[in-house]
Design a protein around this motif. Structure first.
Motif, short mmCIF file in Angstrom:
data_model
loop_
_atom_site.label_atom_id
_atom_site.label_comp_id
_atom_site.label_asym_id
_atom_site.label_seq_id
_atom_site.Cartn_x
_atom_site.Cartn_y
_atom_site.Cartn_z
N ALA A 158 -7.37 -3.09 -7.48
CA ALA A 158 -7.07 -4.68 -7.84
C ALA A 158 -6.71 -5.25 -8.95
O ALA A 158 -6.54 -6.20 -8.94
N SER A 159 -6.56 -4.29 -10.02
CA SER A 159 -5.95 -4.53 -11.11
C SER A 159 -4.75 -5.35 -11.15
O SER A 159 -4.08 -5.31 -11.48
N PHE A 160 -3.39 -4.69 -10.17
CA PHE A 160 -2.42 -4.63 -10.31
C PHE A 160 -1.91 -5.52 -8.63
O PHE A 160 -1.91 -7.00 -8.43
N PHE A 161 -1.69 -4.52 -7.48
CA PHE A 161 -1.27 -5.15 -6.34
C PHE A 161 -2.86 -5.87 -4.88
O PHE A 161 -2.19 -6.37 -4.77
N ASP A 162 -3.68 -5.37 -5.12
CA ASP A 162 -4.97 -5.01 -4.58
C ASP A 162 -4.63 -5.19 -3.14
O ASP A 162 -4.24 -6.18 -1.76
N ALA A 163 -3.71 -4.18 -3.00
CA ALA A 163 -3.05 -3.71 -1.90
C ALA A 163 -4.27 -3.66 -0.48
O ALA A 163 -3.90 -4.31 0.91
N SER A 164 -5.42 -3.59 -0.97
CA SER A 164 -6.39 -3.58 0.41
C SER A 164 -6.77 -5.25 0.78
O SER A 164 -7.02 -5.47 1.97
N ARG A 165 -6.18 -5.94 0.28
CA ARG A 165 -6.28 -7.17 0.06
C ARG A 165 -5.44 -8.09 0.27
O ARG A 165 -5.49 -9.34 1.44
N PHE A 166 -4.16 -7.84 -0.28
CA PHE A 166 -3.20 -8.11 0.06
C PHE A 166 -2.15 -7.56 0.13
O PHE A 166 -0.88 -7.24 0.21
N ALA A 167 -1.90 -6.91 1.99
CA ALA A 167 -1.15 -5.74 2.42
C ALA A 167 0.02 -6.41 2.29
O ALA A 167 0.90 -5.61 2.62
N ALA B 207 1.17 -0.95 -0.07
CA ALA B 207 0.14 0.07 -0.08
C ALA B 207 0.97 1.08 -0.17
O ALA B 207 0.37 2.29 -0.12
N THR B 208 2.10 0.46 0.03
CA THR B 208 2.58 2.02 0.50
C THR B 208 3.77 2.73 -0.89
O THR B 208 4.29 3.35 -1.53
N ALA B 209 3.63 1.62 -2.09
CA ALA B 209 4.47 1.48 -3.61
C ALA B 209 3.53 2.90 -4.31
O ALA B 209 3.21 3.47 -4.31
#
Length: 99
Positions: A90-99, A74-76
């Motif tokens: 969601a298209s790339f890192f989906d940081a909300s699901r995969f912190a 999420a800090t990228a």
């Protein structure tokens, strides 16, 4: 070129001659983790602020040695709000699901 090879070989010889001890290592202050890519024909680069790296190395227990890297997706940041939002979504890192 020959001199560079000689220096590298000399450094390797010295390194191999030194005893290795068990140790825990952490990344040096000021370290950075960068990335680069291409999206819609445009090249971009960025960093992962806040990443952490540790290494456990014991030459007497190689199986117990390990490398651990924690990257807070999420800090990228590319310093481009359009890219950053898309990249963290969601298209790339989906940081909300995969912190």
């Amino acid at each position: 070129m020959r001199m560079l090879r000689s220096l590298a070989l000399g450094a390797l010889t010295v390194a191999l001659a030194l005893p290795a001890f068990a140790a825990d290592y952490v990344q040096a202050p000021g370290s950075s983790l960068a990335f680069a890519g291409k999206y819609q024909g445009e090249t971009f680069s960025g960093t992962f602020p806040g990443f952490r790296t540790t290494v456990r190395f014991d030459p007497a227990d190689l199986a117990g040695s390990h490398l651990s890297v924690t990257i807070p997706l999420a800090t990228a940041t590319t310093r481009n709000p359009d890219y950053d939002g898309e990249m963290r979504g969601a298209s790339f890192f989906d940081a909300s699901r995969f912190a």
